[in-house]
Design a protein around this motif. Structure first.
Motif, PDB file in Angstrom:
ATOM      1  N   ILE A   1      20.314   6.292  -5.627  1.00 31.09           N
ATOM      2  CA  ILE A   1      19.429   7.288  -6.235  1.00 31.09           C
ATOM      3  C   ILE A   1      17.970   6.939  -5.926  1.00 31.09           C
ATOM      4  CG2 ILE A   1      18.627   8.277  -8.420  1.00 31.09           C
ATOM      5  CD1 ILE A   1      21.459   7.801  -9.513  1.00 31.09           C
ATOM      6  N   ALA A   2      17.649   5.634  -6.021  1.00 27.36           N
ATOM      7  CA  ALA A   2      16.279   5.177  -5.762  1.00 27.36           C
ATOM      8  C   ALA A   2      15.872   5.484  -4.318  1.00 27.36           C
ATOM      9  CB  ALA A   2      16.156   3.686  -6.046  1.00 27.36           C
ATOM     10  N   ARG A   3      16.797   5.290  -3.391  1.00 33.71           N
ATOM     11  CA  ARG A   3      16.496   5.613  -1.988  1.00 33.71           C
ATOM     12  C   ARG A   3      16.288   7.114  -1.814  1.00 33.71           C
ATOM     13  NH1 ARG A   3      19.609   3.047   2.879  1.00 33.71           N
ATOM     14  NH2 ARG A   3      17.703   3.871   3.808  1.00 33.71           N
ATOM     15  N   TRP A   4      17.152   7.893  -2.435  1.00 31.49           N
ATOM     16  CA  TRP A   4      17.062   9.347  -2.322  1.00 31.49           C
ATOM     17  C   TRP A   4      15.753   9.867  -2.899  1.00 31.49           C
ATOM     18  CZ3 TRP A   4      17.647  13.066  -6.466  1.00 31.49           C
ATOM     19  CH2 TRP A   4      17.675  14.392  -6.011  1.00 31.49           C
ATOM     20  N   ARG A   5      15.292   9.243  -3.980  1.00 32.34           N
ATOM     21  CA  ARG A   5      14.051   9.676  -4.621  1.00 32.34           C
ATOM     22  C   ARG A   5      12.806   9.027  -4.016  1.00 32.34           C
ATOM     23  NH1 ARG A   5      14.292   9.897 -11.039  1.00 32.34           N
ATOM     24  NH2 ARG A   5      12.236  10.735 -10.558  1.00 32.34           N
ATOM     25  N   GLY A   6      12.982   8.208  -3.003  1.00 28.00           N
ATOM     26  CA  GLY A   6      11.841   7.602  -2.312  1.00 28.00           C
ATOM     27  C   GLY A   6      11.259   6.377  -3.001  1.00 28.00           C
ATOM     28  N   VAL A   7      11.976   5.827  -3.985  1.00 28.68           N
ATOM     29  CA  VAL A   7      11.457   4.668  -4.725  1.00 28.68           C
ATOM     30  C   VAL A   7      11.397   3.443  -3.823  1.00 28.68           C
ATOM     31  CG1 VAL A   7      11.866   3.096  -6.667  1.00 28.68           C
ATOM     32  CG2 VAL A   7      12.269   5.560  -6.944  1.00 28.68           C
ATOM     33  N   GLU A   8      12.448   3.201  -3.050  1.00 24.73           N
ATOM     34  CA  GLU A   8      12.445   2.040  -2.156  1.00 24.73           C
ATOM     35  C   GLU A   8      11.316   2.152  -1.136  1.00 24.73           C
ATOM     36  OE1 GLU A   8      15.752  -0.392   0.321  1.00 24.73           O
ATOM     37  OE2 GLU A   8      15.454   1.693   0.937  1.00 24.73           O
ATOM     38  N   ARG A   9      11.157   3.319  -0.537  1.00 23.93           N
ATOM     39  CA  ARG A   9      10.110   3.532   0.464  1.00 23.93           C
ATOM     40  C   ARG A   9       8.731   3.278  -0.144  1.00 23.93           C
ATOM     41  NH1 ARG A   9      11.668   8.114   1.713  1.00 23.93           N
ATOM     42  NH2 ARG A   9      10.252   9.400   0.467  1.00 23.93           N
ATOM     43  N   ARG A  10       8.533   3.733  -1.397  1.00 19.17           N
ATOM     44  CA  ARG A  10       7.238   3.542  -2.063  1.00 19.17           C
ATOM     45  C   ARG A  10       6.981   2.066  -2.336  1.00 19.17           C
ATOM     46  NH1 ARG A  10       6.708   3.339  -7.376  1.00 19.17           N
ATOM     47  NH2 ARG A  10       8.523   4.631  -7.799  1.00 19.17           N
ATOM     48  N   LEU A  11       7.998   1.334  -2.815  1.00 23.87           N
ATOM     49  CA  LEU A  11       7.816  -0.089  -3.116  1.00 23.87           C
ATOM     50  C   LEU A  11       7.539  -0.889  -1.848  1.00 23.87           C
ATOM     51  CD1 LEU A  11      10.536  -0.756  -5.856  1.00 23.87           C
ATOM     52  CD2 LEU A  11       8.102  -0.256  -6.149  1.00 23.87           C
ATOM     53  N   LEU A  12       8.222  -0.547  -0.769  1.00 24.78           N
ATOM     54  CA  LEU A  12       7.964  -1.229   0.503  1.00 24.78           C
ATOM     55  C   LEU A  12       6.535  -0.981   0.967  1.00 24.78           C
ATOM     56  CD1 LEU A  12      11.306  -0.502   2.384  1.00 24.78           C
ATOM     57  CD2 LEU A  12      10.487  -2.748   1.640  1.00 24.78           C
ATOM     58  N   ALA A  13       6.076   0.261   0.828  1.00 24.47           N
ATOM     59  CA  ALA A  13       4.717   0.604   1.252  1.00 24.47           C
ATOM     60  C   ALA A  13       3.668  -0.070   0.377  1.00 24.47           C
ATOM     61  CB  ALA A  13       4.530   2.123   1.215  1.00 24.47           C
ATOM     62  N   LEU A  14       3.941  -0.163  -0.934  1.00 26.74           N
ATOM     63  CA  LEU A  14       2.964  -0.737  -1.860  1.00 26.74           C
ATOM     64  C   LEU A  14       2.845  -2.253  -1.749  1.00 26.74           C
ATOM     65  CD1 LEU A  14       3.678   1.259  -5.163  1.00 26.74           C
ATOM     66  CD2 LEU A  14       1.700   1.465  -3.671  1.00 26.74           C
ATOM     67  N   TYR A  15       3.974  -2.922  -1.536  1.00 24.08           N
ATOM     68  CA  TYR A  15       3.973  -4.385  -1.672  1.00 24.08           C
ATOM     69  C   TYR A  15       4.355  -5.162  -0.416  1.00 24.08           C
ATOM     70  CZ  TYR A  15       3.894  -2.811  -6.506  1.00 24.08           C
ATOM     71  OH  TYR A  15       3.565  -2.177  -7.683  1.00 24.08           O
ATOM     72  N   CYS A  16       4.838  -4.492   0.609  1.00 20.46           N
ATOM     73  CA  CYS A  16       5.333  -5.213   1.777  1.00 20.46           C
ATOM     74  C   CYS A  16       4.633  -4.799   3.072  1.00 20.46           C
ATOM     75  CB  CYS A  16       6.846  -4.999   1.910  1.00 20.46           C
ATOM     76  SG  CYS A  16       7.779  -5.539   0.455  1.00 20.46           S
ATOM     77  N   THR A  17       3.363  -4.410   2.957  1.00 22.48           N
ATOM     78  CA  THR A  17       2.578  -4.052   4.133  1.00 22.48           C
ATOM     79  C   THR A  17       1.261  -4.822   4.106  1.00 22.48           C
ATOM     80  OG1 THR A  17       1.428  -2.218   3.044  1.00 22.48           O
ATOM     81  CG2 THR A  17       3.551  -1.717   4.108  1.00 22.48           C
ATOM     82  N   GLU A  18       0.499  -4.741   5.190  1.00 25.85           N
ATOM     83  CA  GLU A  18      -0.760  -5.478   5.252  1.00 25.85           C
ATOM     84  C   GLU A  18      -1.801  -4.938   4.284  1.00 25.85           C
ATOM     85  OE1 GLU A  18      -2.755  -5.129   9.012  1.00 25.85           O
ATOM     86  OE2 GLU A  18      -1.692  -3.281   9.460  1.00 25.85           O
ATOM     87  N   THR A  19      -1.642  -3.689   3.819  1.00 24.39           N
ATOM     88  CA  THR A  19      -2.608  -3.123   2.876  1.00 24.39           C
ATOM     89  C   THR A  19      -2.150  -3.280   1.428  1.00 24.39           C
ATOM     90  OG1 THR A  19      -1.556  -0.940   3.087  1.00 24.39           O
ATOM     91  CG2 THR A  19      -3.425  -1.427   4.546  1.00 24.39           C
ATOM     92  N   ALA A  20      -1.021  -3.958   1.216  1.00 23.64           N
ATOM     93  CA  ALA A  20      -0.481  -4.107  -0.135  1.00 23.64           C
ATOM     94  C   ALA A  20      -1.494  -4.751  -1.069  1.00 23.64           C
ATOM     95  CB  ALA A  20       0.787  -4.952  -0.098  1.00 23.64           C
ATOM     96  N   GLY A  21      -1.646  -4.176  -2.250  1.00 25.25           N
ATOM     97  CA  GLY A  21      -2.505  -4.750  -3.268  1.00 25.25           C
ATOM     98  C   GLY A  21      -3.971  -4.400  -3.145  1.00 25.25           C
ATOM     99  N   LYS A  22      -4.357  -3.555  -2.180  1.00 23.92           N
ATOM    100  CA  LYS A  22      -5.781  -3.265  -1.989  1.00 23.92           C
ATOM    101  C   LYS A  22      -6.280  -2.100  -2.831  1.00 23.92           C
ATOM    102  CE  LYS A  22      -6.169  -5.356   2.548  1.00 23.92           C
ATOM    103  NZ  LYS A  22      -6.511  -5.194   3.970  1.00 23.92           N
ATOM    104  N   GLU A  23      -5.326  -1.237  -3.314  1.00 25.66           N
ATOM    105  CA  GLU A  23      -5.745  -0.165  -4.207  1.00 25.66           C
ATOM    106  C   GLU A  23      -5.469  -0.591  -5.637  1.00 25.66           C
ATOM    107  OE1 GLU A  23      -3.189   0.344  -2.051  1.00 25.66           O
ATOM    108  OE2 GLU A  23      -4.107   1.417  -0.380  1.00 25.66           O
ATOM    109  N   GLY A  24      -6.085   0.117  -6.578  1.00 27.47           N
ATOM    110  CA  GLY A  24      -5.820  -0.156  -7.981  1.00 27.47           C
ATOM    111  C   GLY A  24      -4.480   0.394  -8.395  1.00 27.47           C
ATOM    112  N   ALA A  25      -3.889  -0.175  -9.438  1.00 25.79           N
ATOM    113  CA  ALA A  25      -2.590   0.269  -9.906  1.00 25.79           C
ATOM    114  C   ALA A  25      -2.605   1.728 -10.293  1.00 25.79           C
ATOM    115  CB  ALA A  25      -2.126  -0.599 -11.080  1.00 25.79           C
ATOM    116  N   GLY A  26      -3.696   2.166 -10.896  1.00 21.87           N
ATOM    117  CA  GLY A  26      -3.799   3.572 -11.319  1.00 21.87           C
ATOM    118  C   GLY A  26      -3.695   4.505 -10.143  1.00 21.87           C
ATOM    119  N   GLU A  27      -4.359   4.151  -9.028  1.00 21.24           N
ATOM    120  CA  GLU A  27      -4.304   4.986  -7.836  1.00 21.24           C
ATOM    121  C   GLU A  27      -2.901   4.986  -7.242  1.00 21.24           C
ATOM    122  OE1 GLU A  27      -7.519   4.272  -4.978  1.00 21.24           O
ATOM    123  OE2 GLU A  27      -8.403   3.007  -6.512  1.00 21.24           O
TER     124      GLU A  27
END
Length: 200
Positions: free
Chosen positions: A168-194
């Motif tokens: 379900i998480a994959r279908w809803r894009g949750v895994e893709r979002r977590l990978l983009a947020l925390y497993c890329t070179e830009t991870a952690g550069k935006e605020g949590a709110g954004e």
């Protein structure tokens, strides 16, 4: 694949632990992942097991407590111990000060992604008192990456329940979002709110 320029040291502000990636899956060609952990007093993991990899522990500074298949080991600096595949184990810090140790995961799986996601969610206030994700879908993705099973419920039940949630998480894009947020070179550069604007 995690970007080569991603931060090598990550911090969990909820529990105070710090992890440094010494050798990543990409760098070892998939053979292993190797991390250094700074574990706070009272910190550690619940009793669990893995079905696809083993872990090799080495104490560096302070004494690391390790329970493995009914035995309790106290590793002093320079000492090593292995938690074999399928073994029921946990590590913890009984000292009054921070301890430092290293863990090698063999073969390499997705442990780096697991740690980056879990620590990233903690930084963004999306984990509970047990430092696990509050969202069941995010929890399912994290469990999938860490491939860890708790003692008690049979593995088929844990795999079935979290496997369904993971799909379900994959279908809803949750895994893709977590990978983009925390497993890329830009991870952690935006605020949590954004990062979480409009996401429940």
């Amino acid at each position: 694949m995690i970007a080569a320029s991603a931060q090598r040291t990550i911090h969990n502000p909820q529990i105070g632990d710090v992890v440094t990636f010494l050798t990543t899956t990409q760098e070892s060609g998939g053979a292993y992942e190797w991390v250094e952990v700074r574990l706070q007093p009272g910190g550690g993991t619940p009793l669990h097991y893995h079905t696809t990899f083993e872990e090799e522990f080495e104490a560096l500074d302070g004494r690391l407590s390790l329970d493995c298949d009914g035995r309790t080991l106290l590793l002093t600096p320079g000492q090593k111990a292995v938690a074999p595949l399928g073994s029921k184990h946990r590590f913890y810090n009984q000292e009054k000060t921070e301890i430092v140790f290293r863990v090698k995961v063999l073969p390499a799986r997705s442990f780096e992604k697991f740690l980056r996601m879990q620590y990233g969610l903690a930084r963004d206030g999306r984990t509970g008192a047990n430092s696990m994700p509050k969202s069941m879908l995010e929890l399912a993705v994290v469990i999938r990456m860490g491939e860890s099973y708790l003692i008690g419920p049979p593995v088929w039940l844990q795999k079935g329940m979290f496997g369904l949630l993971y799909r379900i998480a994959r279908w809803r894009g949750v895994e893709r979002r977590l990978l983009a947020l925390y497993c890329t070179e830009t991870a952690g550069k935006e605020g949590a709110g954004e990062r979480y604007a409009g996401i429940s």
